[in-house]
Design an enzyme around this catalytic site. Structure first.
Site, PDB file in Angstrom:
ATOM      1  N   LYS A   1       0.847  -1.202   0.000  1.00  0.00           N
ATOM      2  CA  LYS A   1       0.000   0.000   0.000  1.00  0.00           C
ATOM      3  C   LYS A   1       0.881   1.251   0.000  1.00  0.00           C
ATOM      4  O   LYS A   1       2.096   1.157   0.232  1.00  0.00           O
ATOM      5  CB  LYS A   1      -0.897  -0.012   1.247  1.00  0.00           C
ATOM      6  CG  LYS A   1      -0.132  -0.041   2.569  1.00  0.00           C
ATOM      7  CD  LYS A   1      -1.046  -0.346   3.741  1.00  0.00           C
ATOM      8  CE  LYS A   1      -0.255  -0.418   5.045  1.00  0.00           C
ATOM      9  NZ  LYS A   1      -1.073  -0.883   6.169  1.00  0.00           N
TER      10      LYS A   1
ATOM     11  N   TYR B   1      15.952  29.711   4.983  1.00  0.00           N
ATOM     12  CA  TYR B   1      14.843  30.557   5.448  1.00  0.00           C
ATOM     13  C   TYR B   1      14.835  30.701   6.959  1.00  0.00           C
ATOM     14  O   TYR B   1      15.067  29.738   7.684  1.00  0.00           O
ATOM     15  CB  TYR B   1      13.511  29.948   5.002  1.00  0.00           C
ATOM     16  CG  TYR B   1      13.317  29.943   3.516  1.00  0.00           C
ATOM     17  CD1 TYR B   1      13.179  31.141   2.807  1.00  0.00           C
ATOM     18  CD2 TYR B   1      13.278  28.753   2.807  1.00  0.00           C
ATOM     19  CE1 TYR B   1      12.994  31.133   1.432  1.00  0.00           C
ATOM     20  CE2 TYR B   1      13.097  28.731   1.441  1.00  0.00           C
ATOM     21  CZ  TYR B   1      12.951  29.921   0.751  1.00  0.00           C
ATOM     22  OH  TYR B   1      12.778  29.909  -0.593  1.00  0.00           O
TER      23      TYR B   1
HETATM   24  C1  LIG Z   1      -0.252  -1.877   6.769  1.00  0.00           C
HETATM   25  C2  LIG Z   1      -0.755  -3.148   7.321  1.00  0.00           C
HETATM   26  C3  LIG Z   1       0.136  -4.211   7.550  1.00  0.00           C
HETATM   27  C4  LIG Z   1       1.631  -4.104   7.375  1.00  0.00           C
HETATM   28  O1  LIG Z   1       2.192  -3.545   8.555  1.00  0.00           O
HETATM   29  P1  LIG Z   1       3.786  -3.441   8.750  1.00  0.00           P
HETATM   30  O2  LIG Z   1       3.934  -2.992  10.162  1.00  0.00           O
HETATM   31  O3  LIG Z   1       4.265  -2.410   7.785  1.00  0.00           O
HETATM   32  O4  LIG Z   1       4.355  -4.779   8.488  1.00  0.00           O
HETATM   33  C5  LIG Z   1      -0.414  -5.409   7.977  1.00  0.00           C
HETATM   34  N1  LIG Z   1      -1.739  -5.544   8.191  1.00  0.00           N
HETATM   35  C6  LIG Z   1      -2.618  -4.532   8.002  1.00  0.00           C
HETATM   36  C7  LIG Z   1      -4.060  -4.755   8.264  1.00  0.00           C
HETATM   37  C8  LIG Z   1      -2.152  -3.303   7.578  1.00  0.00           C
HETATM   38  O5  LIG Z   1      -3.019  -2.298   7.394  1.00  0.00           O
END
Ligand SMILES: *Cc1c(COP(=O)(O)O)cnc(C)c1O
Length: 369
Positions: A34, A265
């Protein structure tokens, strides 16, 4: 070389898959890609891992469709399920699996008239995160209701998510595992498909959470999910993982700088003595945060230099000192295996997850061996 580049190592990604499988040898592996694969490039990462993992996990239908349109044919799971306005036919059209954690999502599935057992779902149980998923007291009724939905593939998979997975004591994890097990125990076994509890922290920290499928995001990229204050103890490297991203840019100017002069800045930093400043072509427009503290390190030709003054949109400045061997055009590493993103995050009270996912599309992704 190009300016503000994200070099993504395919061998590091594959190494991490192998390492995580060694942590959880009997579990299937979901690669969570994602948010543009945590900044690593969704299509690039999916292409490298296609066929080498059991499925991909995404948070948005649009992310799944993007993968399908790029020709990715692996199983893709919607971790939040469909949203209310989304058309459930897309599950069939794009051949997607989905989490189900709300009544309206059961109804969406029930509205479909497709072949029986055609959609693989994950029943999402809320054991403590209190974000999505069915509460324990309603879970039984909802599970039975989902069983009556014709298009849903039986038996039904079950999933839950830790809210305190990176706590080394693992106290909350154990409680959540127990709640999940208690729920499963009172169901007849032929109704229960695969079980998934662990994200990265569970994989690395709580073997009892491994179960049938691990859902790995941050660790897949070689980055530790743990408390960022002691990154030396718990960096991805220490856990046997390899950093998959090198964030780099280049020196575009070197300037003489006098004692007591400010740079950038607001003039928040002032030199204590005469020095030279290197101007680096990377800034918050590429995703390197504006509020990084002066003193945060970059690597040039294997040596550490400190960022000084506020990071700008397109540039930042580093203190090169009076004597150095740095030239215009030299490569600068913002993070990578020799300068872990966990360290940059920890020193700035930020999260490595956030540093990675705020990278912008101006940073060019290049896949290397
Ligand atoms: C994002 C997500 C993961 C992955 O988590 P990590 O800590 O990056 O391994 C796993 N399960 C769900 C439901 C998530 O939303």
């Amino acid at each position: 070389m190009s300016i503000a580049t994200l070099e993504i190592s395919s061998s590091a990604l594959l190494h991490n898959v192998k390492t995580l499988k060694n942590y959880a040898p009997t579990s299937e592996l979901m690669a969570v890609i994602k948010a543009n694969a945590y900044g690593h490039g969704q299509i690039e990462v999916a292409t490298i891992l296609s066929g080498k993992v059991n499925c991909f996990g995404v948070a948005r239908l649009s992310e799944a469709i993007f993968l399908r349109k790029a020709g990715i044919q692996d199983d893709i799971v919607l971790l939040e399920g469909l949203f209310k306005h989304e058309d459930p036919h897309s599950l069939i059209h794009y051949k997607l699996s989905t989490f189900v954690g709300a009544v309206f999502q059961i109804e969406q599935l029930d509205s479909l008239h497709s072949a029986s057992d055609s959609i693989s779902v994950w029943f999402k149980l809320d054991t403590g995160m209190h974000r999505l998923g069915f509460r324990l007291e309603e879970a039984n009724e909802m599970f039975n209701r989902l069983l009556t939905v014709d298009v849903v593939k039986k038996p039904i998979n079950i999933s839950t998510h830790f809210f305190n997975g990176d706590d080394p004591s693992g106290k909350d994890n154990k409680e959540q595992i127990k709640r999940c097990d208690d729920f499963i125990e009172q169901l007849s076994t032929d109704k229960v498909g695969l079980v998934s509890i662990a994200a990265s922290s569970g994989v690395l920290n709580e073997p009892k959470s491994h179960r049938d499928l691990i859902r790995v995001g941050i660790s897949l990229y070689g980055v530790s999910p743990f408390a960022l204050t002691d990154f030396n103890l718990n960096s991805g490297h220490k856990l046997g993982l390899k950093s998959a991203m090198t964030f780099k840019s280049e020196v575009i100017a070197i300037r003489r700088h006098k004692q007591n002069e400010t740079t950038s800045y607001g003039g928040v930093w002032k030199s204590e003595s005469d020095t030279n400043l290197g101007v680096i072509a990377v800034g918050y427009g590429d995703g390197y945060p504006r509020n990084i503290k002066s003193g945060t390190q970059v690597l040039i030709n294997g040596k550490h230099y400190s960022i000084v003054g506020h990071v700008c949109m397109d540039m930042l400045m580093v203190d090169l000192g009076l004597h150095n061997n740095v030239h215009v055009g030299d490569e600068v590493i913002l993070w990578g295996s020799d300068l872990p993103v966990e360290q940059i995050a920890g020193e700035n009270e930020m999260s490595a997850y956030e540093l990675l996912t705020r990278l912008t599309s101006r940073s060019k992704i290049i896949v290397v061996k």
